[in-house]
Design a protein around this motif. Sequence first.
Motif, PDB file in Angstrom:
ATOM      1  N   GLN A  10       0.836  -1.198   0.000  1.00 45.12           N
ATOM      2  CA  GLN A  10       0.000   0.000   0.000  1.00 45.12           C
ATOM      3  C   GLN A  10       0.876   1.255   0.000  1.00 45.12           C
ATOM      4  OE1 GLN A  10      -0.560   2.391   2.586  1.00 45.12           O
ATOM      5  NE2 GLN A  10      -2.156   3.473   1.435  1.00 45.12           N
ATOM      6  N   LYS A  11       1.921   1.262   0.809  1.00 45.41           N
ATOM      7  CA  LYS A  11       2.821   2.421   0.867  1.00 45.41           C
ATOM      8  C   LYS A  11       3.568   2.611  -0.445  1.00 45.41           C
ATOM      9  CE  LYS A  11       3.635   2.574   5.868  1.00 45.41           C
ATOM     10  NZ  LYS A  11       4.645   2.407   6.960  1.00 45.41           N
ATOM     11  N   ASP A  12       3.888   1.507  -1.123  1.00 46.95           N
ATOM     12  CA  ASP A  12       4.619   1.593  -2.394  1.00 46.95           C
ATOM     13  C   ASP A  12       3.784   2.248  -3.493  1.00 46.95           C
ATOM     14  OD1 ASP A  12       6.829   0.395  -1.277  1.00 46.95           O
ATOM     15  OD2 ASP A  12       6.326  -1.625  -1.981  1.00 46.95           O
ATOM     16  N   GLY A  13       2.469   2.210  -3.362  1.00 45.27           N
ATOM     17  CA  GLY A  13       1.615   2.869  -4.345  1.00 45.27           C
ATOM     18  C   GLY A  13       0.895   1.953  -5.308  1.00 45.27           C
ATOM     19  N   ASN A  47      -6.582   0.597   3.729  1.00 47.18           N
ATOM     20  CA  ASN A  47      -7.406   1.062   2.614  1.00 47.18           C
ATOM     21  C   ASN A  47      -6.793   0.743   1.246  1.00 47.18           C
ATOM     22  OD1 ASN A  47      -9.698   2.262   1.470  1.00 47.18           O
ATOM     23  ND2 ASN A  47      -8.719   4.281   1.355  1.00 47.18           N
ATOM     24  N   ILE A  48      -6.582  -0.538   1.004  1.00 49.55           N
ATOM     25  CA  ILE A  48      -6.167  -0.992  -0.320  1.00 49.55           C
ATOM     26  C   ILE A  48      -7.060  -2.164  -0.721  1.00 49.55           C
ATOM     27  CG2 ILE A  48      -4.333  -2.508   0.618  1.00 49.55           C
ATOM     28  CD1 ILE A  48      -2.745  -1.918  -1.967  1.00 49.55           C
ATOM     29  N   PRO A  49      -7.659  -2.125  -1.925  1.00 47.42           N
ATOM     30  CA  PRO A  49      -8.522  -3.228  -2.359  1.00 47.42           C
ATOM     31  C   PRO A  49      -7.719  -4.487  -2.641  1.00 47.42           C
ATOM     32  CG  PRO A  49      -8.854  -1.226  -3.677  1.00 47.42           C
ATOM     33  CD  PRO A  49      -7.601  -1.041  -2.897  1.00 47.42           C
ATOM     34  N   PHE A  50      -8.418  -5.611  -2.717  1.00 46.74           N
ATOM     35  CA  PHE A  50      -7.776  -6.875  -3.088  1.00 46.74           C
ATOM     36  C   PHE A  50      -8.669  -7.599  -4.090  1.00 46.74           C
ATOM     37  CE2 PHE A  50     -10.067  -7.221   0.878  1.00 46.74           C
ATOM     38  CZ  PHE A  50     -10.874  -8.342   0.743  1.00 46.74           C
ATOM     39  N   ALA A  51      -8.028  -8.363  -4.984  1.00 47.73           N
ATOM     40  CA  ALA A  51      -8.760  -8.992  -6.083  1.00 47.73           C
ATOM     41  C   ALA A  51      -7.984 -10.197  -6.590  1.00 47.73           C
ATOM     42  CB  ALA A  51      -8.955  -7.988  -7.225  1.00 47.73           C
TER      43      ALA A  51
END
Length: 468
Positions: free
Chosen positions: A177-180, A206-210
Amino acid sequence: MKTPAAFILMVFFTVGMIACKNKSSQKEAPFPTAKVFADVNIVNINNGHITKGHVVVDSGKIQRILPVSEDEADVIQEAELINGKGKYLVPGIAEMHAHLPSVIWNDPQMEEVLFLYLSNGITTIRGMLGHHLHLELKEKVANDKILGPRIYTSSPSLNGNTVTSTEQATEMVTAYQKDGFDFLKLHPGLRLHVFDQIVKTAKEVNIPFAGHVSSLVGIRHALESGYASIDHVDGFLEGLVPESAGVNPTENGFFGYNFTDKADTTLLPDLVKMTKTHQVWVVPTQSLFTRWFSPTSAEQLASEPEMEYMAPEVIENWINSKKNLTETKGYSTEQWEKFLQIRKKLLRSLQENGHGLLLGSDAPQVFNVPGFSIQHEMQAMADAGLSPLQILQMGTINPARYFREEGNFGEITEGASADLILLDKNPLEDIANMQRPHGVMVRGTWMSREQIDQRLKTIADKYDELKK
């Protein structure tokens, strides 16, 4: 030098300018560097309505959509005209299950793959096996340092081998997430407690996953956990197997193929309803199953014209991969046909009653050439019973909604990115009319059919030399 058709259109607009010279003769043209799709059939991707008009593009955006009228001639008096008469204009397509090579952004291999996507009208890609190199690539494309589709990129794979503990899960999710990275990519093999920690941390940062559904997680728990998308319809067929069958979930085979005869389709409505309740999109990648996993011979697929754009060693690997998968004791055409019918039923139900479908073909995968494979995917959707408009929405407005970018791309509207496909025939009559676009525009850069063919020939010639 303008074509005769373009010259005729320029005369038309010149006459219009003379007619309204009192109001425009002293004006500076509002869009002096514009391109205009003139007298074109504009497809409204939301409802399928078609209207004739002029689409004015400047600075990478759709600036104006004008009626076919002399009254607006002063707006486009200095524009470069693209003859749209008798043609159809649709938004650029999103390939929602794409792959990119792990090379630096200006590597010729990267430029080639990005062009292959563009050649078939793909102006947005969701990269499904991310690499840190792709973060720079995304930035370079966005800043027009390299021509390519808009890029959303996943993290590197989170799977049963790369993340084996809850501590690793927390560390890796937080770092990605921090890496962007735009989202996390989940692959098979995740144990349930590790998966749950990935989900917990992803929601915290707050990062989606798929991606895939691990067999020890199961489709119902996956849906309840809030995937952004489940790809390949992974886990759904397994979810149709009653608990009373007592199967070992790890013996499911290729996306549930081994459980084909145990699937109970009366369980399908509740499973589909869960996708709507939990707002989970589904990316079918049906072309994997109609090509790589189909009874069609590897040699037949290898002889298709688009294979000339892939390296000979890639084609050889694809041939071996397909044979290793389908030329086995446990594979039969009869079972594959039953398997495919269940998938088609799932797709129709997900379209009618689920949260929504997204267009993705998994390219480059076995016999799925970047760009060209989206044409096979669209045909597979038609064969499953979806209408051409529904299929186009899967690749346009649905991805815009998925990314919360409505109005920015995915439809032909003023202010949106100029990602456009010009077609010779109406795609709403036959989705096959999406093949061989007359031209493609990505963020305002126009590529004519002649330019596309010239670049494709260069790629084909390069690989043909390697065969000698």
